[in-house]
Enzyme design. Structure first.
Site, mmCIF file in Angstrom:
data_model
loop_
_atom_site.group_PDB
_atom_site.id
_atom_site.type_symbol
_atom_site.label_atom_id
_atom_site.label_comp_id
_atom_site.label_asym_id
_atom_site.label_seq_id
_atom_site.Cartn_x
_atom_site.Cartn_y
_atom_site.Cartn_z
ATOM 1 N N THR A 1 0.814 -1.208 0.000
ATOM 2 C CA THR A 1 0.000 0.000 0.000
ATOM 3 C C THR A 1 0.850 1.262 0.000
ATOM 4 O O THR A 1 0.313 2.356 0.031
ATOM 5 C CB THR A 1 -0.945 0.019 1.211
ATOM 6 O OG1 THR A 1 -0.214 -0.355 2.370
ATOM 7 C CG2 THR A 1 -2.085 -0.939 1.011
ATOM 8 N N GLY A 2 2.145 1.116 0.020
ATOM 9 C CA GLY A 2 2.994 2.293 -0.142
ATOM 10 C C GLY A 2 3.642 2.788 1.137
ATOM 11 O O GLY A 2 3.993 3.956 1.236
ATOM 12 N N LYS A 3 3.828 1.915 2.110
ATOM 13 C CA LYS A 3 4.441 2.350 3.375
ATOM 14 C C LYS A 3 5.900 2.730 3.168
ATOM 15 O O LYS A 3 6.348 3.799 3.584
ATOM 16 C CB LYS A 3 4.332 1.231 4.422
ATOM 17 C CG LYS A 3 2.902 0.855 4.742
ATOM 18 C CD LYS A 3 2.821 -0.241 5.777
ATOM 19 C CE LYS A 3 3.351 -1.578 5.267
ATOM 20 N NZ LYS A 3 2.536 -2.142 4.176
ATOM 21 N N THR A 4 6.627 1.853 2.506
ATOM 22 C CA THR A 4 8.032 2.144 2.238
ATOM 23 C C THR A 4 8.152 3.405 1.390
ATOM 24 O O THR A 4 8.998 4.263 1.632
ATOM 25 C CB THR A 4 8.668 0.947 1.509
ATOM 26 O OG1 THR A 4 8.389 -0.235 2.257
ATOM 27 C CG2 THR A 4 10.148 1.106 1.377
ATOM 28 N N HIS B 1 -20.534 -25.551 -16.086
ATOM 29 C CA HIS B 1 -20.228 -25.086 -14.745
ATOM 30 C C HIS B 1 -20.157 -23.549 -14.701
ATOM 31 O O HIS B 1 -20.799 -22.898 -13.880
ATOM 32 C CB HIS B 1 -18.897 -25.707 -14.298
ATOM 33 C CG HIS B 1 -18.419 -25.278 -12.950
ATOM 34 N ND1 HIS B 1 -18.470 -26.100 -11.853
ATOM 35 C CD2 HIS B 1 -17.867 -24.124 -12.512
ATOM 36 C CE1 HIS B 1 -17.974 -25.464 -10.796
ATOM 37 N NE2 HIS B 1 -17.599 -24.255 -11.184
ATOM 38 N N GLU B 2 -19.423 -22.985 -15.641
ATOM 39 C CA GLU B 2 -19.242 -21.529 -15.621
ATOM 40 C C GLU B 2 -20.537 -20.802 -15.955
ATOM 41 O O GLU B 2 -20.838 -19.770 -15.357
ATOM 42 C CB GLU B 2 -18.131 -21.116 -16.597
ATOM 43 C CG GLU B 2 -16.748 -21.661 -16.254
ATOM 44 C CD GLU B 2 -16.283 -21.301 -14.848
ATOM 45 O OE1 GLU B 2 -16.748 -20.274 -14.309
ATOM 46 O OE2 GLU B 2 -15.479 -22.062 -14.278
HETATM 47 P P1 ADP Z 1 4.672 -1.523 1.275
HETATM 48 O O1 ADP Z 1 3.483 -0.877 1.895
HETATM 49 O O2 ADP Z 1 4.525 -2.995 1.259
HETATM 50 O O3 ADP Z 1 5.945 -1.047 1.853
HETATM 51 P P2 ADP Z 1 5.694 -0.237 -1.038
HETATM 52 O O4 ADP Z 1 5.817 1.131 -0.503
HETATM 53 O O5 ADP Z 1 6.936 -1.003 -1.128
HETATM 54 O O6 ADP Z 1 4.630 -1.063 -0.238
HETATM 55 O O7 ADP Z 1 5.003 -0.138 -2.459
HETATM 56 C C1 ADP Z 1 5.385 -0.944 -3.531
HETATM 57 C C2 ADP Z 1 5.182 -0.214 -4.828
HETATM 58 O O8 ADP Z 1 3.803 -0.031 -5.095
HETATM 59 C C3 ADP Z 1 5.753 1.184 -4.818
HETATM 60 O O9 ADP Z 1 7.079 1.172 -5.210
HETATM 61 C C4 ADP Z 1 4.881 1.916 -5.798
HETATM 62 O O10 ADP Z 1 5.323 1.728 -7.110
HETATM 63 C C5 ADP Z 1 3.559 1.237 -5.666
HETATM 64 N N1 ADP Z 1 2.662 1.980 -4.784
HETATM 65 C C6 ADP Z 1 2.150 1.526 -3.622
HETATM 66 N N2 ADP Z 1 1.346 2.434 -3.058
HETATM 67 C C7 ADP Z 1 1.370 3.502 -3.864
HETATM 68 C C8 ADP Z 1 0.715 4.781 -3.823
HETATM 69 N N3 ADP Z 1 -0.098 5.126 -2.824
HETATM 70 N N4 ADP Z 1 0.956 5.632 -4.833
HETATM 71 C C9 ADP Z 1 1.774 5.288 -5.840
HETATM 72 N N5 ADP Z 1 2.403 4.121 -5.935
HETATM 73 C C10 ADP Z 1 2.194 3.221 -4.977
HETATM 74 ZN ZN ZN Z 2 -16.834 -22.660 -10.046
HETATM 75 MG MG MG Z 3 7.513 -2.206 2.422
#
Ligand code: ADP
Ligand code: ZN
Ligand code: MG
Length: 685
Positions: free
Chosen positions: A262-265, A481-482
């Site tokens: 989600t973009g923590k790093t 099935h589908e």
């Molecule tokens: P984590 O939360 O696991 O640390 P990362 O920060 O490593 O996630 O995110 C991985 C990649 O996903 C980033 O390098 C970026 O390319 C993309 N990404 C994730 N969140 C965002 C966001 N909010 N905006 C833009 N890119 C994002």
């Molecule tokens: Zn099925």
């Molecule tokens: Mg991370």
């Protein structure tokens, strides 16, 4: 208690340079002995032995020093020395004389009569006339006796060459053992991988220099709440006075919590980029080492470095690797190394004042396993949630990543955002890249909407596997099935729209699939929607039953999901009239000790739960079967088309599905969950 841990500002043991400094000492001694010392002596001209003999016979030699391996001599004043033979120094004799010349013929030591007595200073015997050029030659073993006679005949003054002084004695005794020790140390160092054992205490934090992360808040889309929280940190790092003047204390530790990708790093890097301060980044797992105490040393080292560089940011990624609750499973034995490292981190965080300018940011996607001590005020007391993006957030993230690729004008990123609920930022970045790869493979210059849609399917269902060949009967079963899923799904409430049916195998297990994508983000699911979902999941199996009268193994995944949903209705959502709103399952809560998931329940209630889950599944199963019997003709028609085309989607699919009829009791069942089929009404197909 933390104060006592802080007893010393201990440095990690530093024996690491022992080997190399020893080695350089040896090299120095070697150079002194064989290069510097000889060079300090008077310059000598090397001549051949025969030249020496010639000069002696000609009576030109004034004085000679006879050494075991070298004979030096000077000429009488006024005599021309022969041209030296500088190019090739005479090669050493194959076997040097067994002993020094003087001892081998003791009686020959009478002083030569005509010449004045030599200055008898045995410590420093040397030539009397230092101005004369000195010649040097290598003696030949068997000639020594003749040589002495020859020298006497020619009135040459000769002596034994000076023995090495104090220094060369020292070197002779000390150098060999040192060489052995040096080689030994060198091998020891090599054997341990050069840096490993001797530098373990060193922090591996990578330092990104000022502003070097290259990431700003503009690169992080969608996470507006998180960004707003973090703006304040950036403000503080930029102008700390504004806060310290009032007496405000800025939080030392910020914990970013959220699902993976989600973009923590990214956010942490953006803070450093925005504030333009040094950024120390290390992963929690890098603190954990084989040796107890090394992780703790590394933490100390990291903080020491950081304090020197303040204001700066220390980013600890994947904090859960390091900060797991201590002794939470003491039955299995505690992990000493991890505990020590965590204790050291806690100590360090307490050990510096709030406004030193070191801000620690940590990220984790498992906050529930963190040690509660980490969250105490003064440590990671600021919690910033980085959640999966909503629709607008997804659109913004798509826009950020779409900048890197060439988009066709038909691309509607808003529509893509709608169809990708639950996708994280990383998923969306991956989605754009997949689409670009697809477009490139097709030799397009632009990424089209179709590529993006295909990419969504890839991310959800995996890669197409056309190589997996089904036999005709299998294809037929998959097809029915589908279509069963599709027809039942079409009639159920909720915002999930049937987008596509396919019998092209994909990913690991899917032989075919029905793609239902939502039209909007949903945060709640109503009772009737869950029932509808269960019936849809069972639609595939029901179709096989209705058409073939028997079932295949292909429905196992559907059944698993349906059962899970039914169980959650009963035990978590309180959606059962007999059991009422009692929670039987613990939702794993953040920062609580994860105990056993289920509450302690009496056997009667357990039986009742099983019974009710069974009832929900049974009813949904019957509803699905009823729907498919009612629409048997449509089922056949769509399945035939699908067998021919392999894929059915878009307008064509909607035209078919519109013809599906709902049983009259469907609405009742959706509301109440009660299904009383009238047996006589069923037999009409
Ligand atoms: P984590 O939360 O696991 O640390 P990362 O920060 O490593 O996630 O995110 C991985 C990649 O996903 C980033 O390098 C970026 O390319 C993309 N990404 C994730 N969140 C965002 C966001 N909010 N905006 C833009 N890119 C994002
Ligand atoms: Zn099925
Ligand atoms: Mg991370």
């Amino acid at each position: 208690m933390p104060a006592e841990n802080k007893k010393k500002d201990g440095k990690p043991p530093q024996p690491r340079n022992f080997g190399s400094s020893l080695l350089s000492l040896l090299v120095t001694l070697f150079l002194i002995n064989y290069v510097v010392l000889p060079a300090l002596g008077p310059g000598r001209t090397r001549v051949s032995y025969s030249e020496f003999l010639k000069q002696v016979r000609a009576g030109n030699v004034e004085e000679a020093l006879l050494g075991e391996t070298e004979i030096r001599y000077i000429l009488k004043e006024g005599t021309e020395g022969a041209e030296a033979t500088p190019a090739q120094p005479t090669s050493p004799s194959p076997s040097p004389p067994p002993s020094s010349p003087s001892s081998s013929f003791g009686e020959a030591h009478e002083p030569p009569s005509p010449s004045p007595p030599p200055p008898t200073t045995p410590e420093a015997p040397n030539f009397r006339d230092q101005q004369q050029p000195v010649y040097s030659t290598v003696p030949i073993a068997d000639n020594t006796r003749n040589l002495v006679e020859l020298l006497e005949e020619n009135n040459v003054e000769f002596r034994a060459a000076p023995q090495g002084g104090f220094l060369s004695t020292l070197l002779g005794w000390v150098l060999p053992p040192l060489i052995f020790v040096g080689i030994w140390a060198w091998f020891l160092q090599r054997a341990q991988g050069g840096s490993a054992a001797l530098t373990v205490g060193r922090s591996k934090a990578r330092i990104y220099a000022e502003g070097n992360t290259g990431v700003t808040f503009d690169d992080v889309a969608g996470e507006d709440e998180a960004k707003a929280e973090l703006e304040e940190i950036v403000e503080f790092l930029k102008q700390p006075d504004k806060y310290t003047r009032i007496g405000a204390v800025i939080p030392k530790g910020v914990l970013l919590v959220g699902p993976p990708g989600t973009g923590k790093t990214l956010l942490a890097k953006a803070i450093a980029g925005e504030a333009g301060v040094p950024f120390f980044s290390i992963s929690g797992s890098e603190f954990i080492e084989l040796f107890v105490g090394v992780g703790a040393a590394r933490v100390r080292d990291l903080f020491q470095q950081a304090k020197q560089k303040a204001p700066c940011i220390v980013f600890i990624d994947e904090l859960d690797a390091l900060g797991k609750a201590r002794s939470s499973n003491s039955a299995l034995g505690s992990n000493d190394e991890q505990e020590q490292t965590l204790n050291q981190l806690l100590t360090e965080m307490d050990g510096f004042e709030g406004n030193t300018g070191v801000i620690i940011i940590a990220a984790t996607n498992r906050p529930e396993v963190l040690d509660p001590a980490l969250r105490r005020p003064g440590r990671f007391d600021r919690l910033v949630t980085v959640d999966r993006p909503d629709k607008l957030g997804r659109e913004a993230i798509l826009r950020v990543h779409a900048k890197k690729v060439q988009l066709d004008s038909d691309v509607d990123l808003g529509a893509i955002a709608t169809r990708t609920p639950g996708f994280s930022g990383a998923d969306l970045a991956n989605l754009i890249n997949e689409a670009a790869l697809l477009a490139a493979r097709k030799n397009q210059t632009l990424v089209r909407m179709a590529d993006l849609n295909e990419a969504i399917e890839r991310v959800i269902a995996g890669l197409e596997r056309k190589s997996r060949v089904l036999n005709p009967l299998e294809r037929k079963i998959v097809s029915y099935h589908e279509v069963g899923h599709a027809i039942v799904g079409f009639l159920m409430p909720g915002s999930n729209r049937v987008e596509k049916i396919s019998i092209v195998p994909r990913g690991v297990g899917a032989l075919g699939y029905t793609l239902q994508l939502p039209e909007e983000d949903r945060f709640l699911m109503a009772e009737d929607e869950i029932r509808g979902r269960i019936a849809t999941l069972l639609g595939g199996r029901s179709s096989e039953e209705v058409v073939f009268g028997k079932v295949s193994t292909g429905a196992s995944d559907d059944i698993q999901k349906a059962t899970d949903l039914a169980e959650r209705m009963v035990t978590i959502y309180g959606m059962n009239s007999k059991l009422g709103p009692v929670a039987f399952e613990r939702i794993q809560q953040q920062f609580l000790n994860p105990n056993s998931a289920r509450r302690i329940i009496s056997p009667e209630v357990t039986a009742l739960i099983d019974q009710e889950v069974q009832r929900i599944i049974d009813a949904a199963h019957q509803v699905a079967q009823e729907i498919l019997r009612l629409n048997r003709d449509l089922l056949e028609e769509i399945a035939e088309t699908l067998l021919q085309n392999e894929v059915l989607e878009g307008e064509a699919l909607q035209q078919y599905l519109k013809r599906a009829k709902a049983p009259t009791e469907l609405t009742d069942w959706l509301q109440t969950g009660e299904w009383q089929p009238l047996a006589d009404e069923l037999g009409n197909s």
